[in-house]
Design a protein around this motif. Sequence first.
Motif: not given
Length: 101
Positions: A12-17, A19, A21, A83-84, A87-88
Motif C-alpha cells: 500500500v505504501a509503495e503504491l501511494k509513494s 503513484e 496501481k 488502486g490503493v 488493495v487495502e
Amino acid sequence: MEKVIINFKYVVAELKSKELKLCFVKDKGIFVENAQGNLYIIEVSKHSSHLDRLIKEGVVVEFNRLDNSLTQNIADCEKEIWGVLEVEAFIERHSLLLRNR
C-alpha cells in the motif's frame, strides 16, 4: 523508467509513494500501471503471481516496462485495475479469512 520494484510487504505504501496501481490482465498475470498509463510486467519466472502470497511473504518484485506496442494489444475489458483502496480492501478481506480459519 524501465523498471519498477515493489516490496509487497509494504504494497500500500509503495503504491501511494510511487503513484502506481496494480493491474490484473485476464490470462496474463499481474502488472503495475503508472500515472502515465505505462504497464510493467512481473517477472513470473521468479515469483508466484498470486497477490495474497506476494503480500503474505513480503516478496520484493521487479516489474519490467512493456513496450507500448505490446500494451496496445491488451483490451481495456481484459484489465482489472486496483488502486490503493482496492488493495487495502483485499488485504482486509484476506486477513479476515485467515482469522476465521
